[in-house]
Enzyme design. Structure first.
Site, short mmCIF file in Angstrom:
data_model
loop_
_atom_site.label_atom_id
_atom_site.label_comp_id
_atom_site.label_asym_id
_atom_site.label_seq_id
_atom_site.Cartn_x
_atom_site.Cartn_y
_atom_site.Cartn_z
N ALA A 1 0.85 -1.19 0.00
CA ALA A 1 0.00 0.00 0.00
C ALA A 1 0.89 1.24 0.00
O ALA A 1 2.07 1.19 0.34
CB ALA A 1 -0.91 -0.01 1.22
N GLU B 1 -0.91 -9.61 -0.16
CA GLU B 1 -2.30 -9.96 0.17
C GLU B 1 -3.15 -10.12 -1.08
O GLU B 1 -4.02 -11.01 -1.15
CB GLU B 1 -2.89 -8.92 1.11
CG GLU B 1 -2.30 -9.04 2.52
CD GLU B 1 -2.70 -7.90 3.42
OE1 GLU B 1 -3.32 -8.17 4.46
OE2 GLU B 1 -2.37 -6.74 3.11
#
Length: 256
Positions: free
Chosen positions: A64, A112
């Site tokens: 992120a 993820e």
């Protein structure tokens, strides 16, 4: 979609590329939202296989966007986590197999997203890790749930607690990926794999994905019941009739 996500659909295969190579394909809000849009478009196009990869030579998705996260309060963080969960769930629930072509760094949220795919193929240059602990946080887009299901509890705890980064060879040994290939052969190999999946009977393949996913959500008894009903429900489908007729006639099946 924003110009940081590219969708290409060819011969029933949808390829989604995160295209922020200068930022190692890090995921900010516009990119995550565009990724969700691309998944919806790929499903609307009736893609029979999905490929997720990153642009450039260095990164799949390096995580992120930390510059975006640094000053978040808990409410903003919760909204960001929900967006990440929505995208990861959309990959996991996509009505066809999803392949992660891991061409480089796959850290944090990038790992993820790879965990949400059905299959993971890594370049020999790939490095993977749930590295959130180094930022004073934990995985927030499904890593604490999907990683133990993939590699087992002990390995997942070590990866998450220590923020370990593992190279492609170790990732293969630990079950994080299913294959490792030469870097310059990755795209072609993943493309061939996706083509092979797209040639499979779509109805049966979708049922197989749903049934396997169900095993992660329920007890063995309930999972077996779901499998039995799914198996029986395929009888009478075009795929089932063609597959069994071709077998009895000793020929290759011609699935729709």
């Amino acid at each position: 979609m924003a110009d940081t996500v590219r969708l290409d659909v060819e011969d029933d295969v949808a390829t989604i590329t995160i295209d922020r190579p200068d930022q190692l394909n890090a995921l900010n809000v516009p990119t995550l939202e565009s990724l969700g849009d691309a998944l919806e478009e790929a499903e609307a196009a009736d893609a029979r296989a999905l490929v997720l990869t990153g642009a450039g030579e260095k990164a799949f998705v390096a995580g992120a966007d930390i510059s975006h996260m640094a000053e978040m309060d808990p409410e903003e963080a919760n909204e960001y986590a929900q967006l990440g969960h929505d995208v990861a769930n959309a990959i996991e629930e996509f009505p066809a197999p999803a392949i992660a072509g891991i061409n480089g760094y796959a850290f944090g949220g990038g790992m993820e997203l790879a965990l949400a795919c059905d299959l993971r193929v890594a370049s020999e240059r790939a490095v993977l890790g749930q590295t959130e602990i180094d930022l004073g946080i934990v995985p927030g887009w499904g890593g604490t749930q999907r990683l133990p299901r993939l590699v087992g509890d002990e390995t997942a705890r070590r990866l998450i607690y220590f923020g370990e980064r593992v190279d492609a060879t170790d990732a293969l040994e630990e079950g994080l990926v299913g294959e490792v290939v030469a870097h310059d052969e990755l795209r072609e190999h993943v493309s061939e794999l996706a083509d092979d999946l797209a040639a499979q009977p779509a109805t049966a393949l979708r049922a197989a994905k749903e049934t396997i996913n169900q095993s992660h959500e329920t007890s063995l008894e309930a999972g077996l019941e779901f499998e039995r009903r799914t198996w029986a429900g395929l009888f009478g489908s075009d795929d089932q009739r063609e597959g069994m007729t071709a077998f009895l006639e000793d020929r290759e099946p011609e699935f729709e």
